[in-house]
Each structure stands twice: as structure tokens, then as C-alpha cells.
Design a protein around this motif. Sequence first.
Motif, PDB file in Angstrom:
ATOM      1  N   HIS B 498       0.854  -1.195  -0.022  1.00 25.03           N
ATOM      2  CA  HIS B 498       0.036   0.086  -0.088  1.00 25.03           C
ATOM      3  C   HIS B 498       0.885   1.169  -0.061  1.00 25.03           C
ATOM      4  O   HIS B 498       0.279   2.367   0.233  1.00 25.03           O
ATOM      5  CB  HIS B 498      -0.921  -0.036   1.087  1.00 25.03           C
ATOM      6  CG  HIS B 498      -1.502  -1.401   1.393  1.00 25.03           C
ATOM      7  ND1 HIS B 498      -1.604  -2.170   2.477  1.00 25.03           N
ATOM      8  CD2 HIS B 498      -2.592  -1.846   0.423  1.00 25.03           C
ATOM      9  CE1 HIS B 498      -2.589  -3.198   2.240  1.00 25.03           C
ATOM     10  NE2 HIS B 498      -3.010  -3.123   1.186  1.00 25.03           N
ATOM     11  N   ILE B 543      -4.383   3.157   5.111  1.00 19.80           N
ATOM     12  CA  ILE B 543      -4.658   2.699   3.707  1.00 19.80           C
ATOM     13  C   ILE B 543      -4.530   1.219   3.458  1.00 19.80           C
ATOM     14  O   ILE B 543      -3.231   0.350   3.899  1.00 19.80           O
ATOM     15  CB  ILE B 543      -3.478   3.386   2.692  1.00 19.80           C
ATOM     16  CG1 ILE B 543      -3.533   4.812   2.952  1.00 19.80           C
ATOM     17  CG2 ILE B 543      -3.609   2.758   1.245  1.00 19.80           C
ATOM     18  CD1 ILE B 543      -4.848   5.465   2.367  1.00 19.80           C
ATOM     19  N   GLU B 547      -9.197   0.479   0.403  1.00 20.33           N
ATOM     20  CA  GLU B 547      -8.851   1.793  -0.174  1.00 20.33           C
ATOM     21  C   GLU B 547      -8.209   1.953  -1.249  1.00 20.33           C
ATOM     22  O   GLU B 547      -8.568   2.603  -1.971  1.00 20.33           O
ATOM     23  CB  GLU B 547      -8.132   2.676   1.184  1.00 20.33           C
ATOM     24  CG  GLU B 547      -8.745   2.709   2.439  1.00 20.33           C
ATOM     25  CD  GLU B 547      -9.097   1.544   3.360  1.00 20.33           C
ATOM     26  OE1 GLU B 547      -8.343   0.700   3.086  1.00 20.33           O
ATOM     27  OE2 GLU B 547      -9.860   1.683   4.120  1.00 20.33           O
ATOM     28  N   VAL B 553     -10.031   6.970   0.967  1.00 19.32           N
ATOM     29  CA  VAL B 553      -9.378   6.910   2.441  1.00 19.32           C
ATOM     30  C   VAL B 553     -10.242   6.461   3.586  1.00 19.32           C
ATOM     31  O   VAL B 553     -11.453   6.923   3.554  1.00 19.32           O
ATOM     32  CB  VAL B 553      -8.374   8.264   2.550  1.00 19.32           C
ATOM     33  CG1 VAL B 553      -7.554   8.450   1.609  1.00 19.32           C
ATOM     34  CG2 VAL B 553      -9.746   9.356   2.681  1.00 19.32           C
TER      35      VAL B 553
END
Lengths: 587, 587
Positions: B498, B543, B547, B553
Motif C-alpha cells: 500500500h 490505507i 482503500e 481513504v
Amino acid sequence: MVNRTVEDEKLETMRHSASHIMAEAVQSIFPGAKFAIGPAIENGFYYDFDLPRPLTPDDLPVIEAKMGEIIASNTPFIREEITREEARQLFAAQPYKLELINELPENEKLSVYRQGSFLDLCRGPHVKASGEVKAFKLINIAGAYWRGDEHQPMLQRIYGVAFDTREALEEHLARLEEAKNRDHRKLGRELEIFIFDDEVGPGLPLWLPNGGAMIEEIERLAKDVEFEHGYVRVKTPHLAKEDLFKHSGHLPYYAESMYPPMELEGVRYYIKPMNCPLHHKIFASKTRSYRDLPLRIAEYGTCYRYEKSGELLGLLRVRSMQMNDSHIYCSEKQFDQEFVGVISLYLEYFKIFGIKEYYMRLSTHHPNGLGKKYVNNPELWLKTEAMVRQAMNNHNVPYYEVADEAAFYGPKIDVQIKSAIGKEFTLATNQVDFAQAERCDLKFVNEKGEEERPLIIHRAPLGTHERFVGFLLEHYAGAFPVWLAPVQVTIIPVADRHLEYAGRLESDLRSRDIRVKIDARSERMNPKIRQAQLEKVPYMVVIGDKEVEAGTVSVRLRSGEQLPPQSSDAFIETVSRIIASRSQDLK
Amino acid sequence: MVNRTVEDEKLETMRHSASHIMAEAVQSIFPGAKFAIGPAIENGFYYDFDLPRPLTPDDLPVIEAKMGEIIASNTPFIREEITREEARQLFAAQPYKLELINELPENEKLSVYRQGSFLDLCRGPHVKASGEVKAFKLINIAGAYWRGDEHQPMLQRIYGVAFDTREALEEHLARLEEAKNRDHRKLGRELEIFIFDDEVGPGLPLWLPNGGAMIEEIERLAKDVEFEHGYVRVKTPHLAKEDLFKHSGHLPYYAESMYPPMELEGVRYYIKPMNCPLHHKIFASKTRSYRDLPLRIAEYGTCYRYEKSGELLGLLRVRSMQMNDSHIYCSEKQFDQEFVGVISLYLEYFKIFGIKEYYMRLSTHHPNGLGKKYVNNPELWLKTEAMVRQAMNNHNVPYYEVADEAAFYGPKIDVQIKSAIGKEFTLATNQVDFAQAERCDLKFVNEKGEEERPLIIHRAPLGTHERFVGFLLEHYAGAFPVWLAPVQVTIIPVADRHLEYAGRLESDLRSRDIRVKIDARSERMNPKIRQAQLEKVPYMVVIGDKEVEAGTVSVRLRSGEQLPPQSSDAFIETVSRIIASRSQDLK
């Protein structure tokens, strides 16, 4: 480095001969004159004389006329080789020449040059005959101590300029005139940017509101750009204990550039000459891991250094330095990117300020200086110098190299810039430091869990406010881009009945952060425009009946150009946009 | 001033009696104890003892238990009047009491109070019997010199608090606990706002990046507000020649609060303790006309003052002062509006910082001090004091008046504020100065073409960074409003995959001038949230896969509240809006 061409050498010879011709002219006007030395210099020449009376500017045309005659006569320059003893006799009436003769080696032949009735002790070379001196002008009289020593007699120096064509001379004189008009001391006074005050002290400028506005803008630029580039900001005191500067190595080595200490409760405090040791304290304030690096600590920290009163020069040589300072702490692996990141900041700023000519000089160590001028670690010197070269090469940044000019603790890049009229300014240096981390015991825990020393980059791309504003004044001749201009808009109401509309416009502009003022004097319009023009305000907005009725504004640019009538909203938008983009344009 | 009520007096009497009860308890535990003094103070009492051994915190519950017994026994307090000679005999074994007795007037009767076996020299009044002491707690042991004199013996002081109900006591203890947690020194360390360093020196804070961010925001606020109110900004050096401070009158009168001089080229320089004389130089740098007034010169100027090491206290008593300084030069006619304009700045700031309790105190001169503490111009004193009163009254600003507390050169308004938990801070003063213009020969040409002295208002509504950040830390307990928070958003990627999305979000936030950091440690999510929570970061953005897929978010507020999933654009807009409005809200 730039190589000297044959043309350069020819010009230098001609200028040197012009100096002899000036001396001949002076001799014929002041028969008892004593001669010191008279070399060629950049763009011209000078000669130092000991004369029976002080010269005045009125003497210069007289000397020039005499020189003209000598040139017109095309008298040959004749070289002779003589012994020291012969020289002593020939120059028996010339005490300065005798002093020089006595210092030359005993058994060598000396050379003299003779043209017409004038004889000079001189190595040469010279032109064949005086007619080769084409275009010259005497420009200045100054005092100069014999041998530059204040305990020796004060002589009178005449400066001249000389070129190989009349056009080149005219061009140079025009540049001189322009430079005089752009002199930052003159503009600084006229535009009310800064003052010096006897009761405050030499080399300590006070920034008037107009200078304050510029400083704010420059700091905002630096803060914007540095935020974007991942810098963090700190603030450190202007004074600290002696211990700090001993520990950092500034004392005793740097003591003569520092203000003297203050003693308090038995402890000596110094006002800081640099921010580094304080930033190092911030680095060391907690355990650092590789994850914290690169750590880019920035501060517009004001430092104070002692320069002799005689060496101070306007904003360019001062004792207070508001420095666009930062220290980057990084690992070896990060060095390349960090170093070039700094160089790219320079380029970014050059674009914003329309700086088209600049050069970067890499200063390296010299093995002879190790342990004296330079930290005694030959391996690290070679390694960091190679790292800098590689960083510059990797990213195609042109530079040239000079040996034996590095900083004490590592190699550095000096940045020189040229103003719009070609005057050179030293902007700042960019230094690699592999020594202070050791000295101040700075360390971080690397990926392997081991302690490692960070590399430190010292950088200040915008130099100091003092020097940079000095440069900007001369570069823009005071006609700053809108975002930098101390006053951005002057509103000129034609009559009192337009004051209300003007006031509304003022507060609309101000609410958009535009620096505006109203010229509300009971004067006619033209003197008001002239005043704003003198202040080099980018926009003059004239408000009369027509504008009040139509709700428009009539805008005159500093360039003299008149914009078509427009709504005040449209004008405010334009100005805001130009300010936000830090553009050099006015529309 | 606030009047003392009957309740206040009853509480004070009870606290004083509690002090006697504590002394009785100590006497029973340490039979050889010597007694010094034991008054009531705000919220409680103390007593100073000379004991055979140092006390430890473990002693307090033992003493409390003994006090509990005395209270339960409801022993009466009995007053007796005796002669000095009788007193000398009664207190023969108590050297501190004897010293006090010997200083009392020879022919007056002395009073003593007796409860149970304990007898004390005391004016009273006291409660009727010990049972009237309801709710108390001993909270602290400290060293205290006899009579506060470091050359006298060091005694042991026990502090206690006492209230008329158990609830009031509990409430007070909870407030104390909260105040300890809000102590700016503790928070300053934990949140990495500032440090002190031994090698830099006492009272000279170094602002870490988190503190640097706050300072930048506070200065931006001041600059925004002051621009809007027509201030101009200047910059003046931190040091100046002795002459300047002699001329301004700071030397020699203020010398003991100044750092000692530095001597350079035979001239003594001082680091500035105030900005005024430098601002006056700027006022005087050109001929001023009435059209230039009011001239409002502002500078965040750092001043240095000497405070004894022993008197320094975190950020609240320091030696460096970054001051929200300004001097307003105005005519008499303009005074009312200018003075109230400054007061309205205070109110504007109070609103922004959620300061709900404050008071303003007008300090006036006293005729006895004329020519000593005060400039000897009785007429101008009365006149300016009347002007200040009128300005405050005209605009309905509540204040109270204290005589004989003015500045040397004129009346002043002191502003005290209370933090969210009611702790009082002195913020700043607002001073009228009718004397320095004369002294520094400041003048302007008025409408009639005559020279006139301006009035000067000295003001600093945000005080100094040092004191104000100290206040803000305690006021907000470190949980700053978004615009002030050193880190505004922490991005927490759940896994390494991420990081890319997190990086994009980071640079989007940063390009909107939002202070953001990614917690990229290879830790699980919860410890990362805990860490951000400890740092009191307003927004934590988690995150994870969801997301990244949805381009959203997931936002957790510092308050613990979870916001519904939203697009990153929407989040950035919200944060930007909240920052721009300097709101205290998080959503």
C-alpha cells in the motif's frame, strides 16, 4: 577555467602602455612628480603618483589632452636592459622606484622602458609606439597607500579605461554609468530598502518597510520550495556558550571572524557566526534511525561575523547575515540524490529570478594542506570529491574544478551568478562535510542495527538576505517583478471625490494580500504618476470620474504602457495570478 | 479588583488552622521538631519545619492519619494574649519562633493559639475547633530557606490543600493531576517541540521541527492579521552599539536585565533587550508627515534578556524572546482608534485560540514616583491615562485599574489569560509611551506645517513565541487545532503493497501545504495508530486493500471517531478548508 586569448594579451599590453603615457603626461604637468607603480587592470589601468598638490576632477581632462598629444605623436616605446647600479643612478630622484630596485635580485639585469622624455622601471611588454593606444578615458581619482600599507605614505591614484575601439570604450562607459545607477547602495536609499545608522553600528543594516516586504517574499519563496522538497524548519538562539563553539571547532580557529564573547555568571557566550553547531544539536536531540534520513533541517538563521570596518561594502560585505541555511543529514547511499537535489534548487531559483549566467566551481583539497587547512583524512577527501563529481556528472550539471580551495571539512561547490548587466556576485556555497559528524558525535542506526556517521550537506541557495537583496537591486535596477515589489499597486485618485472608490479598491486589493497604497496628496495626477514611477511601482491605477461611473480601473504599467480599461475585479485577478506565479511579466 | 467574600475568608481561616493541625501531627511524630511559619495559601496551606531527618513521600500518609485523629477529636483552638517575655519563655526551645518574637514591637501583647498539646505564635484567626477542618490532603514536600534567604538554614516544607467539601477537594486534585499532564515542559519533551541544551545555555530553547512548524504558523497568523490591519514589516539587527541604548535610556537603568557588552574595535556592543530603539531609528530615517501616520512598524524581533539561572522556568521564564512586537506612531487625534485597534487584535486572537477567560488591567502612575519610577511629567500622565480610559470605555472593553504599576514612560494595559483548565498566564502588555518620542527626537510635520511629537504604542498581542507556545501546550494539552498541529496527517499503510498509494496521497496533501508523514515501519496497524495518537496527530489515514481498490481513504480522528470512507480528494478539501479557517474543529 577560461583561457586567455591572444586578444586579451594584446589589450593588456596596450592598457599597460596607456598607463605609461598617463605618467608621461603627469610628469610634463607636474615636473616634481614621484612615480610609484602603474599596472594594467581589468578594462584599463592606473598609476600611483606622489604629487605636489591634491588632484581634482578638473585635472583629468588636462591630463587626457596631454595624453592625446603623446598618442598623436606616435612616440616609440624603447626597452633597455641595465644593471642595478645604473638603475639606481637613473632613478636617483624617484624614491619609490629606488625602493623597488633595492628589492630586486642583486645580479640580474633590470629592464626599463622609455617613451619620449619618460623613463620607467618595467618588465613590459609594451606597444611598439604610443599611437597604438586607441580609445581611452580617465575616470577616477582615488587615494592609495604605497604598497597598500596604511603606515606608508598616501599616494594619488588615477584610474583609466582603454579599449581597442571607440565603440568598445563607449559601450563600457555606458555600462559603468548603468552600474552606477544600479548601485544597490544608491537604489537602496532611493527606494527606501535599508539604512545604516551610526548608533547601531557598521555592517548592521536596518531593513525599512520596503526591504522588509522583500525579505518576507524571499523567505516565503524559500519556505514554499523547501516544504515541497521535504525540509523541516527549526529555530535556534543567536547566542550560545563558548563550549559549543569549542566543541564544534570554531574556537579558537575561527575566533577572529567572531564577535567577542559576553561573560555571564562566569560563562562566556558568543553570538553565533554559523548555525551548524546548533543544527547538529537538534540532530543529536534523539536517537536517529536510517528511517529518519535524509533529515533536512532549515532555518533562516541570522549569524554575525566580524569584518573589519574598512572592508564593509553596502549589503555585499556586512556583519549580520540572514542566511537561507540548511543542513542535510544523509547516508552515503542518499548522497547523490540529496546533493543534486540541492543543485536543482539553485536552478529553480535562477529561473524565478531570471538569472541566465552562472557558473559552479568545485573546490577540492590539496594533499599539502592535510592536517593544516584540511581535515587529515586523505581517503575520505578522495572519496567525497569523487562522489561530488559523480553527482554533478550523473545529472549533467556543468562545473569546473579548482584544487586547494575546499572548506576545512570537505569539498564544496561555489556558485557565482551574473546580474542582468553582467556584474558578478558570489551567491552561496554548497558544502559536503564528512568531518563534523565525527567531531560532534552525530550518528544514526542503519538497516543492520549498527551505528553509522551521517554525511552533512551545508547549503544556502539564496545566500543571505543582505547579499541577495543587494544583488536583486542591481539585477533589476530596482524594478522588481510584481511578487517582490515592496508596493505592488499605487492608486491615484484624480480628485478628492474619488477617494471613496479608491478606498474600496484598496481594501479589495489588500484582502487579496496585494501591497497597495493610495496617493491621496492634493497634487495633480502627473506628479503622482511621476512619484510612483520613481518608486518603480509595477501598477498605477488612476481613478477619475469615468472610472467611478463605469466601475472600472485605468491601469498604467511601470513600463509606461497603458492597459485598456477593465473592471477592478479583472485587474485584481490579473495581479493575483502574476504574483502567485512569481512571474517577471506585468500582464 | 475582585472583592473577597465571607466564604473566602472562612476558607482561609480553615486552611490556616489545617496548617496548625499538621504542625501538631508533626510534633507528635518528631518530638524534637523546630517550627518556622505555617500560613494559608491559595487552595491550601504549608508549614516549614526543621526536622531530625529528611521527609519522604511515605511520611505524608502517616502525618495525614495523625491529622485525621486530631480533627476527629474536635479539639478547641484557644487564643491567649501574652507579653514578649512570656513568649520568650514559652518558645525557649524554638529558635525560629524566638527570632520572630524578637522582631515584634517591645510593648505590644503577642497572641498565641493552642490546640491540644500544640502551641503556636499566631495572629489568627482560627476555627473554633479542629473538627471544622473538613477535606484536606498533603500533596508535596519541598525545601525552603528560612525567610527565603539562601544564607539561612534549609527547612522542609509540607504543602497541603484543603476545601470545605470532599467534592471540592476531589475536583481540585483532579485539576492538579490534569495540570501535571499538561505541563508544557513535559509535553514539550514528549511532542518534540523544544529542547534545552547544556552547551547552548540556560533559558535558550532550541525549537525542534515540531516547534518550528508551530512558530511558522503563529508568525503567519500574525503577519496575515497585521497586514490586514495596515502594519508594515521591518527587520533590525540583534545587536547595536552602546550609544543606542544610552540614548534610548536603557543604559544604565536597564543594564542588569541585559546581556553584558562585547567590545569590538574599541566600541561596546549590546545584544538587544528590546526592539524599540531600533524601530525608532526607522521612524526617524526620513522626514515624516502627518500623512505617514499612523505608522505601524512590526517585527518578530528576537530579544535577549538576562534572568538569573535560578529564575528560569521552561518556556515561561527564558532568556530569548521572539516577540510579536510592533510600535505604532500616531498623532493624538489618532490615538483612540489605534489603541482600540490593538485591543481588538487581542480579541480576534482570543477567539482563534479559544481563550474564553481573560482580563485587562490598566496600570497608572503614582505621583510619589514621578522623577523616579516615572517620567516626571504629571500633566502628560493624567492626559494619557485619561485617553486610555476613554478609549477602553468608548469601545466597552472591560478592565480594572491599579495605581503605581505603570511603565516608566506611560500607562499600560496588561493582559492575563486563562488556559482551558484555568491556569493563569501573563500574555503581553500594551503600552502608551509619551516620553520616548521626546528622548529620541521623533517628530512629524502636522497639517499646519509644524513639528509635533508622535505618541507611541508598544504592543505584542501574541507575546513571545516562548511564552505563547508554553501557554498553547498547556491550553490544548498538546492536541492542537489542525492549523497549528506540527503533523496534520499521518498516513498508515497496512502493508508494503500500500506504500505506493500512500506516497501518492502524501504528495497530494503536501502540494496543498499540508504537513503529512507516512508511518512506513514494518509494524502492524494498531501500534502505528497508537503512535500517531501519542503524537496527537489530528488525522490518521489508514490505507489497506479496500482503500487502494476503491481509491478512497479511511480516516480516524484524534478523538477516536472514525469518519465514513471518502475519496482522497474530498478528504484533502476538508483538511484544507479547516486549516484555512484556523478552526478548532476536526471535521
